[in-house]
Each structure stands twice: as structure tokens, then as C-alpha cells.
Enzyme design. Sequence first.
Site, PDB file in Angstrom:
ATOM      1  N   GLY A  49      38.511  38.989  44.832  1.00  0.00           N
ATOM      2  CA  GLY A  49      37.190  38.720  45.402  1.00  0.00           C
ATOM      3  C   GLY A  49      37.249  37.796  46.602  1.00  0.00           C
ATOM      4  N   GLY A  75      37.210  32.150  37.938  1.00  0.00           N
ATOM      5  CA  GLY A  75      36.026  31.736  38.688  1.00  0.00           C
ATOM      6  C   GLY A  75      36.098  32.072  40.166  1.00  0.00           C
ATOM      7  CG  LEU A  76      34.683  35.226  41.306  1.00  0.00           C
ATOM      8  CD1 LEU A  76      33.256  35.519  41.714  1.00  0.00           C
ATOM      9  CD2 LEU A  76      35.514  36.501  41.306  1.00  0.00           C
ATOM     10  CB  CYS A 133      32.611  37.465  38.455  1.00  0.00           C
ATOM     11  SG  CYS A 133      33.716  36.155  37.876  1.00  0.00           S
ATOM     12  CB  THR A 196      36.500  40.427  31.932  1.00  0.00           C
ATOM     13  OG1 THR A 196      35.685  39.613  32.776  1.00  0.00           O
ATOM     14  CG2 THR A 196      37.843  40.624  32.595  1.00  0.00           C
ATOM     15  N   GLY A 220      42.443  43.757  29.214  1.00  0.00           N
ATOM     16  CA  GLY A 220      43.633  44.280  28.549  1.00  0.00           C
ATOM     17  C   GLY A 220      43.291  45.342  27.506  1.00  0.00           C
ATOM     18  N   GLY A 246      39.988  49.082  32.503  1.00  0.00           N
ATOM     19  CA  GLY A 246      39.843  48.278  31.291  1.00  0.00           C
ATOM     20  C   GLY A 246      40.987  48.618  30.355  1.00  0.00           C
ATOM     21  N   GLY A 247      42.077  47.861  30.461  1.00  0.00           N
ATOM     22  CA  GLY A 247      43.182  48.039  29.525  1.00  0.00           C
ATOM     23  C   GLY A 247      44.094  49.208  29.797  1.00  0.00           C
ATOM     24  CB  THR A 269      45.452  42.917  31.907  1.00  0.00           C
ATOM     25  OG1 THR A 269      44.164  42.325  32.138  1.00  0.00           O
ATOM     26  CG2 THR A 269      46.269  42.010  31.016  1.00  0.00           C
TER      27      THR A 269
HETATM   28  C1  FMN Z   1      42.907  37.071  36.183  1.00  0.00           C
HETATM   29  C2  FMN Z   1      41.810  38.059  36.515  1.00  0.00           C
HETATM   30  C3  FMN Z   1      41.073  37.905  37.699  1.00  0.00           C
HETATM   31  C4  FMN Z   1      40.051  38.814  38.021  1.00  0.00           C
HETATM   32  N1  FMN Z   1      39.369  38.658  39.202  1.00  0.00           N
HETATM   33  C5  FMN Z   1      38.431  39.597  39.558  1.00  0.00           C
HETATM   34  C6  FMN Z   1      37.766  39.513  40.834  1.00  0.00           C
HETATM   35  O1  FMN Z   1      38.053  38.628  41.673  1.00  0.00           O
HETATM   36  N2  FMN Z   1      36.812  40.449  41.123  1.00  0.00           N
HETATM   37  C7  FMN Z   1      36.494  41.468  40.229  1.00  0.00           C
HETATM   38  O2  FMN Z   1      35.630  42.299  40.539  1.00  0.00           O
HETATM   39  N3  FMN Z   1      37.142  41.579  39.036  1.00  0.00           N
HETATM   40  C8  FMN Z   1      38.087  40.679  38.686  1.00  0.00           C
HETATM   41  N4  FMN Z   1      38.759  40.818  37.483  1.00  0.00           N
HETATM   42  C9  FMN Z   1      38.445  41.958  36.583  1.00  0.00           C
HETATM   43  C10 FMN Z   1      39.461  43.098  36.738  1.00  0.00           C
HETATM   44  O3  FMN Z   1      39.413  43.616  38.054  1.00  0.00           O
HETATM   45  C11 FMN Z   1      39.176  44.253  35.731  1.00  0.00           C
HETATM   46  O4  FMN Z   1      37.869  44.737  35.939  1.00  0.00           O
HETATM   47  C12 FMN Z   1      39.316  43.817  34.283  1.00  0.00           C
HETATM   48  O5  FMN Z   1      40.376  42.888  34.120  1.00  0.00           O
HETATM   49  C13 FMN Z   1      39.524  45.002  33.330  1.00  0.00           C
HETATM   50  O6  FMN Z   1      40.707  45.708  33.618  1.00  0.00           O
HETATM   51  P1  FMN Z   1      42.120  45.404  32.860  1.00  0.00           P
HETATM   52  O7  FMN Z   1      41.809  45.361  31.391  1.00  0.00           O
HETATM   53  O8  FMN Z   1      43.032  46.530  33.262  1.00  0.00           O
HETATM   54  O9  FMN Z   1      42.589  44.074  33.374  1.00  0.00           O
HETATM   55  C14 FMN Z   1      39.777  39.910  37.142  1.00  0.00           C
HETATM   56  C15 FMN Z   1      40.527  40.055  35.956  1.00  0.00           C
HETATM   57  C16 FMN Z   1      41.538  39.162  35.646  1.00  0.00           C
HETATM   58  C17 FMN Z   1      42.335  39.378  34.375  1.00  0.00           C
END
Ligand code: FMN
Length: 310
Positions: A49, A75-76, A133, A196, A220, A246-247, A269
Site C-alpha cells: 500500500g 498498519g500500512l 485494511c 485479511t 494464510g 486468501g491462503g 502469505t
Molecule cells: C504482512 C501483510 C501485509 C499486508 N499489507 C497489505 C497492504 O498493504 N494492502 C492490502 O491491500 N493488503 C495487504 N495485505 C493483505 C494481503 O494482500 C492478502 O489480501 C491477504 O494476506 C490474504 O492472502 P494470503 O492468505 O495469501 O496472504 C497484507 C497481508 C499481510 C500478511
Amino acid sequence: MTGTVDMRVRIGELELRNPVMTASGTFGSGREYADFMELAQLGAVVTKGVSLEPWAGNDSPRIAETPSGMLNSIGLQNPGVAAFCANDLAWLATQNVPVIVNLVGHSVAEYVAVTERLDAEPDIAAFELNISCPNVDAGGMAFGTSCPAAAEVVRAVRAATTKTLIVKLSPNVTDIAEIARAVEAEGADAVSLINTLLGMAIDTRTFRPKLARGVGGLSGPAIRPVAVRMVWQVARAVAVPVIGMGGIMSAADAAEFMLAGATAVAVGTANFVDPTASAAVAEGLRHFCEERGIARVSDLTGAAWPERQA
Ligand SMILES: Cc1cc2nc3c(=O)[nH]c(=O)nc-3n(C[C@H](O)[C@H](O)[C@H](O)COP(=O)(O)O)c2cc1C
């Protein structure tokens, strides 16, 4: 037999060489990962972000592991749009991969200002508007959990750019399909989901929450069934393409999202477990199709829908 599958997919004005992108915030701007893989193996890189001014992020600890996923309350944190352009975007532009910039703000005015600042950048292929977020007090999810607020920010950002606009949705709502319809009506070219899920973990030795902020975002494998269900619901409710995440840990997981109705997918993740995970998912998806004689990866999209099961 290689190279026989047409892996291209279309998101708004954007044609991607394959449907696999990185999930925002889990891949930085790609620099650290370029030591392990060619970014050009991906359909697109989605950046962390970016806000108008630098954001410090939340206090530590802001990561906690859980049995099948992780909690984060980053927290972005980001260096702001000027530093992003000078450092990350300039580098990404040399990597032969479409760049999708994830946009954040505390207010509608801030979302518009960062969009206007970036709209003229030729090296940005598309925007992903993060209204989901869970880790900031103002902005982020506050916009993504009510239809009027989501509509207002999408309308304002849509007016500020002609680039392809993807809107990232929050799962922390009662009915995600109605939010998707509201942002589609305001001109979103695509929706991405899910961000998330709000979660929490408490340390039973110290009797304190594991994250300084208390709650955080769960990602995850733990969230995959929820995400697949939401992609299924949203893809059947809107006409624009859906980007599912998502995972996702494997090509089969990516295929599951596409069967539910996703046009493209993002790997998040899993990048922390294996820095080559996103490239492996892209290559694995090609094999998945080859093995089954599927000519176009886009044929997977919505193939599990009841009306396709004739
Ligand atoms: C450490 C971390 C930082 C993240 N930062 C952002 C972000 O800056 N902007 C955003 O839209 N999503 C953010 N996400 C969400 C991920 O892009 C994604 O939507 C979410 O983790 C689900 O996918 P995953 O289970 O494959 O991780 C973040 C996720 C994680 C784990």
C-alpha cells in the site's frame, strides 16, 4: 508438452501473461524477491500500500503465528508516494512485469490525492484501491464495510484516473456481494478479495494479546475456505472480473479460486514460506491445465458453477 496452454487473462484494460499476481504487502515492491525469481514469470506485481505521506505503521509486536496462518497488524507502513516513485517504481519499471499499485488513505481526499499523483506515471498498469485494511483506525476497512462509504471513495478515485481500477474488498462484512455490487456500480473495473480476516491471539504465559494493537488480520491457509466462498458469491453477483486470494499455497489452490469464479489470483502469505511461491503457482497452473487438456486457463473461471455442470 509445454507452451500449449493459453495463460493470458484480461482485467479491465490490462492483459496479463498469466493469472498469478502477488498479494499486496507480502512482496514489498519485489526487490527482495528478484534475487530468487524473475518477476517477469508473474502476471503482475501488486505493490505494498502506498499513501500520500509516509506512514510509520503500528507498534511492535505486529506479527503472530497461528496454527495455519499468521496475524499481522503492520498498519500500512510505507515511505509515501514520492519515495515510492523515486525508488520502487523506477526499479519495478525495469522488470518487464505489469505493476499494480495498491492505494491507501485516511480519507477520501487522501485517496484522491495519491491517485492523482500516480495517474500520470506511465509505468503503472493499474491501481488496486485498498478499502479493506483492518489495521488502521481511520481509512482502510472503515471504507470497505459500508456500501455508501465504499461507493463514495470509489466514485472519487474513479474520477481521478483513467487507469484500470481494482477495488480490494474486506471479508469483515455481513454480505460481501452487496459491497462488490456497490463498487462495480461506481466504475470499478475489477474487484479483488479477500483482505485479511480480523483475528486475535493471546499469550497464555503473559496474559497479554500477542499483537501490540490487540487485534490483527489473519491470512494464510486458515482463511482459504472463507475466501473461496466469498469469491464464489461475488463472482456470481457482478459482471467485472474477480481476483481471488486468501491462503493460496499451491497451483491447485489457485485453480480452486478460478473454479469458484476468479479470473486471476494473488499469492500472499506463501511468499514468506517460500520466496519463489508465486512463480511456482504460475508454472504449476500451466501444468494443471496441460495435464487436463485445458486449452485456456480462463476456461477454469467459474467452471464449478452449477449451471456449467450440465
Ligand atoms: C504482512 C501483510 C501485509 C499486508 N499489507 C497489505 C497492504 O498493504 N494492502 C492490502 O491491500 N493488503 C495487504 N495485505 C493483505 C494481503 O494482500 C492478502 O489480501 C491477504 O494476506 C490474504 O492472502 P494470503 O492468505 O495469501 O496472504 C497484507 C497481508 C499481510 C500478511
